[in-house]
Design a protein around this motif. Sequence first.
Motif, mmCIF file in Angstrom:
data_model
loop_
_atom_site.group_PDB
_atom_site.id
_atom_site.type_symbol
_atom_site.label_atom_id
_atom_site.label_comp_id
_atom_site.label_asym_id
_atom_site.label_seq_id
_atom_site.Cartn_x
_atom_site.Cartn_y
_atom_site.Cartn_z
ATOM 1 N N THR A 24 0.495 -1.231 0.196
ATOM 2 C CA THR A 24 -0.412 -0.072 0.426
ATOM 3 C C THR A 24 1.168 1.267 -0.008
ATOM 4 O OG1 THR A 24 0.019 0.440 2.744
ATOM 5 C CG2 THR A 24 -1.987 -1.579 1.472
ATOM 6 N N PRO A 26 0.351 5.460 1.297
ATOM 7 C CA PRO A 26 -0.762 5.895 2.160
ATOM 8 C C PRO A 26 -1.583 7.232 1.557
ATOM 9 C CG PRO A 26 1.721 6.422 3.365
ATOM 10 C CD PRO A 26 2.024 5.985 1.597
ATOM 11 N N ARG A 27 -2.837 7.155 1.758
ATOM 12 C CA ARG A 27 -3.484 8.240 0.978
ATOM 13 C C ARG A 27 -3.485 9.185 1.686
ATOM 14 N NH1 ARG A 27 -8.706 7.363 -1.353
ATOM 15 N NH2 ARG A 27 -9.947 9.377 -0.498
ATOM 16 N N ASP A 29 -4.931 13.515 1.436
ATOM 17 C CA ASP A 29 -6.412 13.473 1.416
ATOM 18 C C ASP A 29 -6.080 15.427 0.700
ATOM 19 O OD1 ASP A 29 -7.866 11.679 1.501
ATOM 20 O OD2 ASP A 29 -7.817 11.148 3.590
ATOM 21 N N THR A 39 -9.447 14.267 -6.946
ATOM 22 C CA THR A 39 -10.894 13.692 -6.690
ATOM 23 C C THR A 39 -11.107 13.429 -8.068
ATOM 24 O OG1 THR A 39 -11.808 16.216 -6.991
ATOM 25 C CG2 THR A 39 -10.924 15.568 -4.469
ATOM 26 N N THR A 46 -4.222 0.189 -9.526
ATOM 27 C CA THR A 46 -4.007 -0.322 -7.710
ATOM 28 C C THR A 46 -3.478 0.855 -7.403
ATOM 29 O OG1 THR A 46 -4.693 -2.368 -8.257
ATOM 30 C CG2 THR A 46 -2.794 -1.140 -7.096
ATOM 31 N N PRO A 47 -3.667 1.647 -6.204
ATOM 32 C CA PRO A 47 -2.886 2.989 -5.888
ATOM 33 C C PRO A 47 -1.431 1.733 -5.692
ATOM 34 C CG PRO A 47 -4.968 3.214 -4.864
ATOM 35 C CD PRO A 47 -4.775 2.057 -6.264
ATOM 36 N N SER A 340 4.323 6.419 -5.046
ATOM 37 C CA SER A 340 3.598 7.428 -4.334
ATOM 38 C C SER A 340 2.649 8.608 -4.956
ATOM 39 C CB SER A 340 3.453 7.986 -3.143
ATOM 40 O OG SER A 340 4.083 6.889 -2.168
ATOM 41 N N THR A 343 0.328 7.310 -7.996
ATOM 42 C CA THR A 343 -1.238 7.066 -7.813
ATOM 43 C C THR A 343 -1.792 8.720 -7.324
ATOM 44 O OG1 THR A 343 -0.255 5.899 -6.474
ATOM 45 C CG2 THR A 343 -2.594 6.739 -5.589
ATOM 46 N N ARG A 344 -0.942 9.916 -7.257
ATOM 47 C CA ARG A 344 -1.563 11.097 -7.083
ATOM 48 C C ARG A 344 -1.601 11.789 -8.931
ATOM 49 N NH1 ARG A 344 0.867 11.014 -2.312
ATOM 50 N NH2 ARG A 344 3.410 12.574 -3.813
#
Length: 388
Positions: A24, A26-27, A29, A39, A46-47, A340, A343-344
């Motif tokens: 994984t 970290p998410r 926000d 958003t 998959t992150p 990481s 993902t963003r």
Amino acid sequence: MAKVLCVLYDDPKGGHPTSYARDTVPRIDRYPGGQLAPTPHGTDFTPGHLLGSVSGELGLRAFLESRGHTLVVTSDKDGAGCAFDRELVDADVVISQPFWPAYLTAERIAAAKNLKLAITAGIGSDHVDLDAAITHGVTVAEVTYSNSISVAEHIVMMTLALVRDYLPAHRTALDGGWDIADCVARSYDLEGMHVGTVAAGRIGLAVLRRLAPFDVTLHYTDRHRLPAETEKELGLVFHPTTADMVPHCDVVTINAPLHPETEGLFNDELLALMRRGAYLINTARARIVDRQAVVRALETGQLAGYAGDVWYPQPAPADHPWRTMPHHGMTPHISGSTLSAQTRYAAGTREILESWLDGTPIRDEYLIAGHGGLAGAGAHSYAIGTKA
């Protein structure tokens, strides 16, 4: 229906990963300051997976094809007859990354009669000729803040690696040696040094915050002065120009965008103003420094070290002088492309495409050029005259 042309870097030499070091990531926000992380209405990846290479496709294929659009993905972006030029002719959207930039020159923009949107998957849109984009009505957008902290962490790592002379010591361990005197002959403590950033935007300010616990004196210069409470909180010393700041610093990190005011800024004259034995970190853009001036400063000892991950052109040729200059800590352009960060910025690219395809406004903080001029984040960071 739209044709989306996506230029990404090549897959790993061993092929696209089938497993990863971690399960994984970290998410995130919100970013420091409160800006929302991307958003999109949905994602198809998959992150934490490798999304920025050709096979990763930024996780866009299922989304675009389900709506009837065409996605073309290539890494072939340079040279006569490259896939990028062949596909660009009728593309509506171009997506590129700063790490493997598809240079959207004025000539390429003029030839792309259908082009309406240029997206940077990441931050930094200087590979797009912004004047030409504005003239031809092409909207330019990037995923602002998506990898800013990734780059800031890389800068802190490179700063410590240079000051502590970590890389040669690691090489000694790999080579089976135990030459303590050689390993420490150029190694110092960061504690007590003066560190300055050229530009204190998202990345520059994040670097200052991360270095403050090292008990250093922090300096900065920027077109936009920080609030007084921020200066007081971090004990910052403000300087009106780069030339005013660099004589006071042992370490200087460049965090400004490339535009006419910053191109070639660190030339022989400016480097001569720095303290002898200072360190220079550049994860911004290579053309902010004079390539040969950096080599000369390292060879004479004016600079004790230079590190960064930005080159010109990118990818850098095998005979680029920065590969062989002394006391450097260069990497390929990787600081903002961690798994990481991918993902963003993949999610942010999807968000921008959703807005554009649905005819809804693209987030103002993502905009670089649009509505006949610089817009959003671009109006704050860039100047007219930015050339690819």
